[in-house]
Motif scaffolding. Structure first.
Motif, PDB file in Angstrom:
ATOM      1  N   MET A 226      64.266 -36.146 -47.425  1.00  0.00           N
ATOM      2  CA  MET A 226      63.757 -35.585 -48.680  1.00  0.00           C
ATOM      3  C   MET A 226      64.933 -35.104 -49.531  1.00  0.00           C
ATOM      4  O   MET A 226      65.957 -34.645 -49.010  1.00  0.00           O
ATOM      5  N   ALA A 227      64.782 -35.190 -50.831  1.00  0.00           N
ATOM      6  CA  ALA A 227      65.847 -34.807 -51.760  1.00  0.00           C
ATOM      7  C   ALA A 227      66.266 -33.356 -51.573  1.00  0.00           C
ATOM      8  O   ALA A 227      67.454 -33.029 -51.686  1.00  0.00           O
ATOM      9  N   GLU A 228      65.312 -32.475 -51.271  1.00  0.00           N
ATOM     10  CA  GLU A 228      65.642 -31.059 -51.098  1.00  0.00           C
ATOM     11  C   GLU A 228      66.582 -30.848 -49.915  1.00  0.00           C
ATOM     12  O   GLU A 228      67.493 -30.036 -49.975  1.00  0.00           O
ATOM     13  N   TYR A 229      66.367 -31.600 -48.827  1.00  0.00           N
ATOM     14  CA  TYR A 229      67.237 -31.487 -47.656  1.00  0.00           C
ATOM     15  C   TYR A 229      68.632 -32.010 -47.975  1.00  0.00           C
ATOM     16  O   TYR A 229      69.637 -31.427 -47.574  1.00  0.00           O
ATOM     17  N   LYS A 230      68.694 -33.117 -48.696  1.00  0.00           N
ATOM     18  CA  LYS A 230      69.989 -33.681 -49.082  1.00  0.00           C
ATOM     19  C   LYS A 230      70.742 -32.706 -49.983  1.00  0.00           C
ATOM     20  O   LYS A 230      71.949 -32.499 -49.818  1.00  0.00           O
ATOM     21  N   GLN A 231      70.041 -32.087 -50.904  1.00  0.00           N
ATOM     22  CA  GLN A 231      70.666 -31.115 -51.802  1.00  0.00           C
ATOM     23  C   GLN A 231      71.209 -29.933 -50.999  1.00  0.00           C
ATOM     24  O   GLN A 231      72.319 -29.466 -51.232  1.00  0.00           O
ATOM     25  N   TYR A 232      70.439 -29.466 -50.026  1.00  0.00           N
ATOM     26  CA  TYR A 232      70.878 -28.355 -49.190  1.00  0.00           C
ATOM     27  C   TYR A 232      72.119 -28.752 -48.383  1.00  0.00           C
ATOM     28  O   TYR A 232      73.080 -27.978 -48.287  1.00  0.00           O
TER      29      TYR A 232
END
Length: 190
Positions: free
Chosen positions: A153-159
């Protein structure tokens, strides 16, 4: 400058033929942008490496005994260490395991003179905070990396990208290589 020459230059500019003045301006602007980008790249360089194999080995050897003594001080001190990653009432839960939250939790725990006395007994000083923060941050990165592999998920990649800006890649690699030992020492297998 004569009016005719100025008018010809303006007409050429409007037709997309900039002339030597515009080319010099664009070249200067491009050079300035490149200098800014190189300066910003230096400012965005990877954080300092904080862990070595010897430091990690020492930490993993000392940590279980130190934690036993810290827990013997009572629930208040024990809870301070348990809440280092943030608590359930945080306004922004995504910050629960950020490097800043871990550092703040460590600083709160280190404010207790009894905690400092135990660390000194084992030969640790303020470096303990740096090492513990680097290990927890690297551990968090490795765990989220596994989550991201399972759930991209994009949120995990951003984190992960945010964490990578705060933790040296060599520290992450050292944590990854010693994950089983860290799990055992930090009692993370529960």
């Amino acid at each position: 400058m004569e009016a005719g020459a100025r008018d010809a230059r303006q007409a050429a500019f409007r037709r997309g033929k900039e002339g030597p003045y515009m080319k010099r301006s664009c070249t200067a602007l491009a050079a300035f942008t490149l200098i800014l980008a190189l300066g910003a790249q230096a400012a965005w360089a990877a954080p300092a490496r904080l862990l070595s194999k010897a430091t990690l080995d020492r930490f993993l050897k000392d940590f279980p005994a130190m934690m036993a003594e810290l827990e013997a001080l009572g629930d208040e001190v024990s809870e301070t260490f348990e809440d280092i990653g943030g608590d359930d009432d945080m306004a922004d839960p995504s910050q629960a395991f950020s490097v800043e939250t871990i550092r703040a939790g460590m600083a709160a725990a280190m404010a207790d003179a009894r905690v400092k006395a135990i660390l000194v007994k084992y030969g640790w000083n303020d470096q303990f905070v740096t090492v513990y923060t680097a290990i927890l941050s690297g551990y968090t990165y490795v765990m989220f990396e596994e989550i991201y592999k399972a759930y991209p998920m994009a949120e995990y990649k951003q984190y992960l990208d945010q964490m990578l800006a705060s933790v040296h890649p060599d520290d992450i690699a050292l944590v990854r290589a010693n994950l089983e030992r860290i799990n055992a020492a930090l009692d993370m297998d529960d």
